[in-house]
Design an enzyme around this catalytic site. Structure first.
Site, PDB file in Angstrom:
ATOM      1  N   ASP A 146       0.839  -1.191   0.000  1.00  0.00           N
ATOM      2  CA  ASP A 146       0.000   0.000   0.000  1.00  0.00           C
ATOM      3  C   ASP A 146       0.879   1.247   0.000  1.00  0.00           C
ATOM      4  O   ASP A 146       1.986   1.240  -0.531  1.00  0.00           O
ATOM      5  CB  ASP A 146      -0.948  -0.046   1.215  1.00  0.00           C
ATOM      6  CG  ASP A 146      -2.299   0.570   0.939  1.00  0.00           C
ATOM      7  OD1 ASP A 146      -2.366   1.805   0.750  1.00  0.00           O
ATOM      8  OD2 ASP A 146      -3.302  -0.173   0.908  1.00  0.00           O
ATOM      9  N   HIS A 183      -3.838   5.938   3.512  1.00  0.00           N
ATOM     10  CA  HIS A 183      -4.606   4.765   3.116  1.00  0.00           C
ATOM     11  C   HIS A 183      -4.020   3.478   3.702  1.00  0.00           C
ATOM     12  O   HIS A 183      -4.748   2.623   4.224  1.00  0.00           O
ATOM     13  CB  HIS A 183      -4.617   4.707   1.584  1.00  0.00           C
ATOM     14  CG  HIS A 183      -5.475   3.648   0.988  1.00  0.00           C
ATOM     15  ND1 HIS A 183      -4.983   2.415   0.613  1.00  0.00           N
ATOM     16  CD2 HIS A 183      -6.787   3.641   0.658  1.00  0.00           C
ATOM     17  CE1 HIS A 183      -5.962   1.684   0.089  1.00  0.00           C
ATOM     18  NE2 HIS A 183      -7.069   2.418   0.099  1.00  0.00           N
ATOM     19  N   SER A 407     -11.328  -1.110  -0.872  1.00  0.00           N
ATOM     20  CA  SER A 407     -10.056  -1.047  -0.130  1.00  0.00           C
ATOM     21  C   SER A 407     -10.239  -1.419   1.324  1.00  0.00           C
ATOM     22  O   SER A 407      -9.312  -1.905   1.977  1.00  0.00           O
ATOM     23  CB  SER A 407      -9.474   0.366  -0.199  1.00  0.00           C
ATOM     24  OG  SER A 407      -8.846   0.612  -1.415  1.00  0.00           O
TER      25      SER A 407
END
Length: 466
Positions: A146, A183, A407
């Site tokens: 990520d 994220h 996600s």
């Protein structure tokens, strides 16, 4: 206009292969799954400098400012292809910030991790049922490919492995922008935030996190970074690899052959990871598209227009488990009776692609009135999003965020996979893990495999019973 901008518009890979005076990166694949030193010397003799050799998958990464390098390298008898790397702009959700004995599920868990009661996703997949059977992910390693993590976050740091690393050129692993959403931290927290009397609790709070940065701060990433990240995770003991990232890959039109070769290198890396007993999981994508019928998108650029047939990447790479997103509608208004299992409005779907469904959150609730959950008052629709760690405002003040997307769904499945692997001693083949996930999933929708839920929505408690 959505209450929470999720950035779910179609984002295609930018394809540009023009010659450049600056050094470019090339992905060079051998015909066989090996790349010995002799072959490497031949590639360098063609005009490039090898920056990474991945003999496990028969690939090297090469830097060259020579416009003729790719053509010469491709003529070497043992070489399958030599193509210039591409940067992919992945679709990253935006987020809303929040600062600030037997187990029971939210919203009345009694937990001293005070934000756990905001985690309806844990109730949806019954993590408390798994914990009550004594399984919390100990012995499992989950690689989070990520955008890095907030390394000092107390809901990340205790489970973060020291060999976590970054392949994003010029960017370190640790996210260092105060006040901004990260994220990778959100994803890692969903999987394995520790049960430490602070903040949230991950699905597998005793699993370890191997953070592998393959995305820049802007959410873009080179194919080469992802290739290296997959191999690195496999070689550093990952039992599960989570890829909460996605883009749309055109399989026809200008540059499609080059893209296909880059995707083939990813296929090799996924196959290698599985051979090392890593279960590979990815988000299905946030375009509300039927992946069984992915064609007919008109694309125009400076060279004209064509109709593209698309593939969701990396969700549709063979060997990857693609996860669709589910969500409640108005959970905060009736937490004990609201269904968790509506297909999220943005989630991709398709029977041939979706393996499982899991909580991803949504903002479909139509009202704007306030609700009170877990000691926080917010608009009721906010609580239908997924709550997890996400950033910091100062070295001593950390942030949590609500976000929605596939996600967020993928790490719920990765967490359940970690619970399964932990129960079985920390080493299982992907086939064994997938069998348990399938057998234990709640078969929603039509019987058997279906467009929305795949085999079913995962269930942590049932998974550790097998």
């Amino acid at each position: 206009m959505s209450k929470l901008a999720r950035a779910i518009t179609v984002a295609l890979v930018t394809i540009g292969f023009a010659a450049s005076a600056q050094a470019a990166t090339y992905v060079v694949s051998a015909k066989n799954l090996s790349f010995d030193a002799q072959l490497a010397r031949k590639v360098e003799a063609a005009g490039g400098t090898i920056t990474a050799r991945l003999p496990q998958i028969g690939v090297v990464l090469v830097e060259s400012s020579d416009a003729g390098f790719a053509a010469r390298a491709a003529k070497i008898p043992a070489i399958r292809s030599a193509v210039r790397d591409i940067t992919v702009q992945y679709k990253i959700p935006e987020a809303i910030a929040d600062t600030g004995a037997d187990f029971a599920n939210p919203p009345a868990s009694g937990e001293d991790d005070t934000r756990f009661d905001l985690q309806w996703g844990s109730a949806a997949i019954d993590v408390a049922g798994a914990w009550n059977q004594g399984y919390r992910g100990a012995g499992a390693i989950v690689a989070v490919l990520d955008s890095g993590v907030v390394c000092q976050h107390p809901d990340i740091a205790p489970n973060l492995l020291p060999d976590s690393t970054s392949f994003a050129t010029g960017e370190g692993l640790c996210f260092t922008v105060p006040g901004a959403f990260n994220h990778g931290t959100h994803v890692a927290g969903i999987i394995a935030a520790p049960d430490n009397a602070f903040g949230t609790i991950g699905v597998a709070p005793e699993a370890k996190i191997l953070a592998v940065k393959v995305l820049s701060a802007s959410g873009s990433g080179d194919f080469a970074w992802l290739i290296e990240g997959l191999v690195y995770a496999a070689d550093h003991g990952a039992d599960v690899i989570n890829m909460s990232l996605g883009a749309d890959i055109p399989v026809n039109g200008r540059g499609a052959n080059e893209v296909a070769e880059l995707v083939n290198a990813i296929k090799r890396a996924v196959k290698y990871a599985r051979s090392q007993n890593a279960t590979v999981i990815a988000s299905a994508g946030n375009d509300a598209r039927d992946l069984d019928h992915d064609s007919g998108l008109k694309i125009c650029d400076t060279d004209g227009c064509y109709v593209a047939n698309l593939k969701a990447f990396p969700a549709e790479v063979p060997g990857v488990l693609a996860i669709s997103a589910t969500a409640p509608i108005g959970w905060a208004t009736a937490p004990t009776t609201t269904s968790y299992d509506n297909l999220a409005s943005y989630s991709n779907y398709g029977q041939s692609v979706i393996a499982f469904a899991a909580p991803g959150g949504d903002d479909s609730y139509p009202g704007n009135e306030n609700c009170l959950v877990g000691g926080l008052t917010r608009p009721c629709w906010v609580f239908d999003l997924v709550f997890a760690p996400g950033g910091y405002t100062s070295p001593t003040i950390v942030n949590y965020f609500w976000a929605a997307g596939t996600s967020m769904a993928a790490p719920h499945v990765s967490g359940v996979a970690a619970l399964i692997i932990g129960k079985h001693g920390g080493e299982m083949s992907p086939g064994e893990v997938e069998k348990i996930l399938r057998t234990s999933a709640e078969d929603l929708g039509k019987p058997g495999n279906d467009d929305i839920f795949g085999t079913g929505r995962v269930n942590a408690s049932r998974a550790v019973e097998l």
